[in-house]
Scaffold this active site. Structure first.
Site, PDB file in Angstrom:
ATOM      1  N   CYS A   1       0.822  -1.211   0.000  1.00  0.00           N
ATOM      2  CA  CYS A   1       0.000   0.000   0.000  1.00  0.00           C
ATOM      3  C   CYS A   1       0.855   1.259   0.000  1.00  0.00           C
ATOM      4  CB  CYS A   1      -0.920   0.004   1.219  1.00  0.00           C
ATOM      5  SG  CYS A   1      -2.132  -1.344   1.229  1.00  0.00           S
TER       6      CYS A   1
ATOM      7  N   CYS B   1      13.219  10.038  -8.316  1.00  0.00           N
ATOM      8  CA  CYS B   1      11.937   9.337  -8.126  1.00  0.00           C
ATOM      9  C   CYS B   1      11.502   9.569  -6.685  1.00  0.00           C
ATOM     10  CB  CYS B   1      12.070   7.849  -8.453  1.00  0.00           C
ATOM     11  SG  CYS B   1      13.168   6.955  -7.336  1.00  0.00           S
TER      12      CYS B   1
END
Length: 467
Positions: A253, A425
């Protein structure tokens, strides 16, 4: 033939005599149990409760003598007792049962609350993590007051506030092969509310070794699934997945996101399956898997493979023991970490990387460069560094002409040759993969920013939003 007939007659007579003795013993046991209950009830009443006007104990508490549920329990669980298929026996079974929940996060939150509310006698909860603000949208057992504190402490407090008669046992530690057998052995069944692959294998194997039923759930994005392993001859987790998936296919998640209500639905259903097993009422999902698609609102139940005779843990020739479990390296087996912290990869040499501080200095000095943000577009929409160019890693190779064009444009704008190329990133893993690809395709000077935007927020700009 006559001799055989006489012998049979003697056996029948002996059986009848034993049956009579058994019936007498059962009557005696029943009488003693009734006497014990009445004595216990009388001892618990204050001396002046009746003032000489109360009827006899056996008349007042006849129902309690029959099923053992005191009046407050009858009232608390009355809606359960009114169910013909559940009734007194089902509730009594719950009050005598014990269930362990591994994980007090999105799945464990609703599971724990419903187990406490329905009257499970003893509930254990295992988790070593602390409550964070980004838990709030799905981990409904916690409140803002517990941010920074133990999830187990928070979950236990919530369970006790729902039902003070339930015993809650706290395990504020990480589950490992060194402690799992001891913890699991104290409970009737286990709920796996974790979200990583090595934990799933470890919990499954421990349940098989100890002969415990396992209620397993998973939720990610807008999807969830649920099944029961190692129950009444059904398969275990390894029967379905003998080989772990590659690390790149394992999502959590924290990386891929999840709609808060999805683990809520699955966790609630995990509680339901555990209640069915503990109460002895209903048909648990053994040999079947429930699949939930929140996007379309569809729920399917599909048949899954049965127990595999070749399973390394529960198969016919399996020799997996408690000692073997303790020595098994689940991180090595799955090539992923038991830790909830995201992995920090080291894929490229140090000379192909720069720190956030160094990048900030170079930008401040006006260095000619371009910064490629290789996150997916919906991540880029959340937050990004100024003047960065979003080219997701998945499409980087096909968009290399854009990289070349951007470098030439920067060189022309600054009036220099040899503009630098950097990648960034979220956490510094995909940016390294991007550098590997760029080097392979001829962009030999490309470097990544160590730690990505997460490190930028910690090292450079504390006000930069974290997610």
């Amino acid at each position: 033939m006559e001799s055989n007939g006489g012998e049979a007659s003697e056996i029948i007579d002996e059986i009848e005599a034993l049956k009579a003795q058994k019936s007498q013993l059962e009557d005696r046991i029943s009488a003693l149990e009734s006497q014990f209950r009445e004595t216990s009830i009388a001892e618990q009443l204050p001396p002046d409760t009746c003032n000489g006007t109360c009827p006899s104990i056996s008349a007042v508490d006849a129902a309690v003598s029959r099923h053992g549920l005191p009046s407050d329990a009858i009232y608390r669980y009355s809606r359960h007792l009114l169910l013909p298929s559940f009734g007194v026996q089902g509730q009594s079974n719950l009050l005598r049962s014990s269930i362990l929940v591994v994980g007090a996060g999105g799945l464990g939150s609703p599971a724990l609350l419903y187990l406490a509310a329905c009257g499970i006698g003893r509930i254990g909860v295992v988790d070593h993590d602390v409550v964070e603000l980004n838990n709030m949208h799905r981990q409904i057992i916690h409140t803002e007051a517990y941010i920074g504190k133990s999830k187990v402490e928070s979950a236990a407090a919530a369970c006790r506030s729902v039902n003070s008669t339930v015993e809650v046992v706290e395990y504020r530690e990480a589950l490992r092969t060194s402690n799992a057998l001891e913890i699991f052995s104290k409970y009737d069944l286990i709920i796996d509310a974790t979200d990583n692959v090595p934990s799933r294998y470890m919990i499954n194997d421990c349940c098989v070794v100890l002969g415990k039923a396992l209620v397993s759930g998973a939720a990610l994005g807008l999807e969830g699934q649920l099944t029961v392993y190692n129950y009444k001859g059904g398969p275990c987790y390894r029967c379905l997945f003998p080989t772990p998936p590659p690390m790149t296919a394992c999502q959590r998640c924290a990386d891929s996101g999840v709609l808060g209500v999805v683990p809520g639905v699955i966790g609630t259903l995990q509680a339901l399956e555990a209640i069915k097993i503990a109460s002895g009422v209903g048909e648990p999902l053994t040999g079947r898997m429930l699949i939930f698609d929140a996007f379309s609102g569809r729920i399917r139940v599909v048949k899954i493979r049965g127990r595999s005779p070749q399973c390394d843990v529960c198969g016919e020739q399996a020799a997996f023991t408690a000692e073997g479990f303790r020595d098994f390296d689940y991180e090595k087996f799955t090539q992923s970490s038991l830790s909830t912290a995201p992995p920090e990869l080291n894929l490229i040499p140090e000379e192909s990387r720069i720190s956030c501080k160094e990048y900030e200095e170079r930008v401040g000095n006006g260095e000619a460069h371009i910064l490629i943000d290789v996150r997916p577009a919906h991540h880029f929409d959340i937050i990004s560094l100024p003047n960065s160019l979003n080219i997701p890693l998945s499409s980087l190779e096909s968009r290399l002409p854009e990289v070349s064009a951007a470098l030439k444009e920067e060189e022309a704008r600054k009036g220099v040759s040899g503009a630098h190329l950097y990648t960034v990133c979220r956490r510094g893993n995909d940016s390294q993969r991007a550098v590997q690809l760029l080097h392979k395709m001829g962009f030999s000077s490309a470097k990544d920013i160590v730690g990505g935007l997460t490190s930028w927020q910690k090292e450079v700009d504390p006000n930069f939003p974290a997610y």
